[in-house]
Design an enzyme around this catalytic site. Structure first.
Site, mmCIF file in Angstrom:
data_model
loop_
_atom_site.group_PDB
_atom_site.id
_atom_site.type_symbol
_atom_site.label_atom_id
_atom_site.label_comp_id
_atom_site.label_asym_id
_atom_site.label_seq_id
_atom_site.Cartn_x
_atom_site.Cartn_y
_atom_site.Cartn_z
ATOM 1 N N SER A 117 0.846 -1.182 0.000
ATOM 2 C CA SER A 117 0.000 0.000 0.000
ATOM 3 C C SER A 117 0.886 1.237 0.000
ATOM 4 O O SER A 117 2.055 1.187 0.376
ATOM 5 C CB SER A 117 -0.900 0.015 1.240
ATOM 6 O OG SER A 117 -1.634 -1.194 1.346
ATOM 7 N N HIS A 122 1.283 15.090 -5.006
ATOM 8 C CA HIS A 122 2.027 15.918 -5.950
ATOM 9 C C HIS A 122 1.318 17.262 -6.066
ATOM 10 O O HIS A 122 0.079 17.317 -6.083
ATOM 11 C CB HIS A 122 2.108 15.256 -7.335
ATOM 12 C CG HIS A 122 2.646 13.869 -7.311
ATOM 13 N ND1 HIS A 122 3.993 13.593 -7.193
ATOM 14 C CD2 HIS A 122 2.022 12.672 -7.373
ATOM 15 C CE1 HIS A 122 4.172 12.280 -7.191
ATOM 16 N NE2 HIS A 122 2.986 11.698 -7.295
ATOM 17 N N CYS A 145 -4.218 -2.149 0.802
ATOM 18 C CA CYS A 145 -4.533 -3.546 0.532
ATOM 19 C C CYS A 145 -4.782 -4.230 1.864
ATOM 20 O O CYS A 145 -3.924 -4.200 2.750
ATOM 21 C CB CYS A 145 -3.389 -4.223 -0.223
ATOM 22 S SG CYS A 145 -3.780 -5.887 -0.792
#
Length: 269
Positions: A117, A122, A145
């Site tokens: 995971s 950004h 996950c």
């Protein structure tokens, strides 16, 4: 599923849950110097150090542990952070974190990793070449996950940024099995991303849903309802300009908001 918490799984939960949080902040500047100053302000306000703090808090909220952090600040503008995470209790002995900061050069970035995971952010400050409209965008992806879900961190993410427009995407991929071998394609009830947004936040935004339930794909777009011009002006206020200028700038700001929200250009170039 009516009560996913009571379902007994066979082995590890293999479902992958991904939340993409995209926000836009719009500003208006009168001069080229102010454009530059705005970009510098955004770079300082949302530098990689600040972004790392936000992602660490997201990790804490969803109950995960950090394995690795990668950080980057860009030139002339922007930043990124990536974090590798794992479910709480399965992190490295002693809880040490491998933090990697890229050498200065082009922009800013932070990456954090979980066990199978990760969380990334950004930033993208930019401005119109021919008028004073400036737009700051931040993209955050939280992919997990197992049992943990990134939706729990959504209210905190919204509060962490000054947002005019938000685009939210959530998808559950893959499948896991119960002890009888039956495939489970989603392990929690969900009709809309809006279910995870507090009412006081929803009241501030116009929202549109596009959901594909059979594919476990959920999409919500949000646009702030109130437009206070002084909050959009950088280094000047409404009282500093004439009424015709106010109307002209307001039209440009509203157009920028609508173009981002609806994903199309309305202006004639």
């Amino acid at each position: 599923m009516k009560d996913a918490s009571k379902v007994k799984l066979y082995g590890f939960n293999n479902l992958t849950k991904t939340l993409s949080f995209n926000m836009y902040d719009i500003c208006y500047t009168k001069t080229a110097e102010d454009k530059k100053a705005y970009v510098e302000y955004i770079d300082e306000e949302y530098n990689s150090e600040k972004l790392t703090k936000i992602l660490k808090e997201v990790t804490k909220i969803i109950g995960a542990s950090i394995l690795n952090i990668a950080i980057q600040d860009y030139d002339p503008q922007g930043a990124s952070v990536t974090i590798l995470i794992c479910e709480s209790g399965t992190d490295r002995p002693g809880g040490e974190v491998n933090e990697r900061r890229h050498p200065p050069g082009n922009g800013a970035a932070v990456a954090a990793h979980l066990d199978k995971s990760h969380i990334t952010v950004h930033t993208y400050p930019e401005y119109h070449p021919n008028n004073g409209v400036c737009t700051f965008r931040a993209d955050i992806d939280v992919s997990t996950c197992g049992e943990i879900s990134p939706l729990a961190a959504l209210p905190f993410l919204i509060d962490s940024f000054d947002t005019d427009i938000m685009t939210l995407d959530y998808r559950v991929r893959g499948f896991t099995r119960d002890i009888n071998g039956k495939k489970i394609f989603i392990d929690h009830e969900l009709t809309s991303i809006q279910d995870y947004i507090p009412i006081e936040i929803k009241e501030q935004y116009q929202m549109i849903d596009v959901n594909v339930y059979q594919e476990n794909i959920f999409h919500t777009k949000c646009k702030s309802k109130d437009v206070n011009l002084d909050e959009y002006f950088f280094n000047f206020s409404v009282g500093d300009i004439s009424e015709p200028e106010v109307k002209s700038i307001l039209a440009k700001i509203l157009e920028e908001r609508d173009e981002i929200f609806y994903g199309r250009n309305f202006a004639h170039f």
